[in-house]
Design an enzyme around this catalytic site. Structure first.
Site, PDB file in Angstrom:
ATOM      1  CD  GLU A 132      -3.087  -0.814   2.208  1.00  0.00           C
ATOM      2  OE1 GLU A 132      -2.900   0.078   3.062  1.00  0.00           O
ATOM      3  OE2 GLU A 132      -4.093  -1.527   2.176  1.00  0.00           O
ATOM      4  CG  ASP A 154     -19.436  -9.201   0.429  1.00  0.00           C
ATOM      5  OD1 ASP A 154     -20.306  -8.868   1.263  1.00  0.00           O
ATOM      6  OD2 ASP A 154     -18.222  -8.979   0.584  1.00  0.00           O
TER       7      ASP A 154
END
Length: 221
Positions: A132, A154
């Protein structure tokens, strides 16, 4: 008479020697030309084989890509009818986030959208080492599903349950382009190019148009 004959023979020898020299030169030239032609033919043959192999690889990849699209098309249709996410957008996101269903997360956990297991998630999860902010390597929790269709549903619920997606008009979008842009504006992804411009919407639209996914929208609408 004898001298003339000798001179004549001498001239003939010179002519014969010249002819032999020319013959050698012609022979060498012919050999060189034949070598060039042979090399050209060998190169051409190799290029043809390489092109054939490339086509075979491309065909195999196309089959894999078509197979992946077909495997999630039905779930994308249900998602659109129930939640309002365009089938083309759902499929494009799945392609982009899972690398055509080949990522470790998708093959081992059926998570084709890379959705993390945050505090609101009560289901199974897996821990995966990921990056990240460019160089930051972390261990993150990601949602795990029984099958791909559960992942698709989902994904739509995730968008519906997060108010910011409605605020940015994801569900009011009149086209796949508008919806892709709304997803980017709502912060679904912060991918940027070298100039610092956000490119997630463009990436989705490119995939949709390159593989004709917008045609699926017309069928299901």
């Amino acid at each position: 008479m004898g001298k003339k004959r000798i001179k004549h023979l001498g001239k003939n020898k010179k002519i014969i020697n010249k002819l032999k020299l020319y013959s050698k030169k012609i022979g060498i030239t012919a050999c060189v030309l034949l070598s060039i032609v042979a090399l050209f033919l060998i190169t051409k043959d190799l290029e043809t084989k390489e092109l054939e192999e490339k086509k075979e690889i491309e065909l195999a990849l196309d089959k894999e890509k078509t197979s992946f699209i077909k495997s999630i098309e039905k779930g994308a249709k249900k998602s659109y009818k129930k939640y309002g996410i365009y089938p083309s957008v759902t499929i494009a996101q799945a392609i982009l986030e899972s690398g055509w269903g080949q990522s470790k997360l998708s093959t081992e956990s059926n998570n084709i959208f890379g959705i993390k297991a945050d505090m609101s998630w009560n289901g199974d999860y897996v821990e995966v080492i990921t990056s990240e902010n460019y160089d930051d390597i972390i261990t993150a929790k990601f949602r795990k599903y029984e099958d791909i269709n559960k992942s698709i549903e989902d994904h739509a619920k995730f968008l519906v349950e997060n108010p910011r997606y409605e605020e940015y008009g994801v569900f009011k979008a009149k086209s796949y382009k508008d919806q892709a842009q709304a997803l980017e504006d709502a912060g679904y992804s912060t991918k940027q190019n070298e100039s610092g411009e956000f490119i997630y919407a463009d990436m989705l639209i490119d995939i949709i148009e390159r593989y004709g996914l917008h045609k699926i929208d017309k069928i299901y609408r």
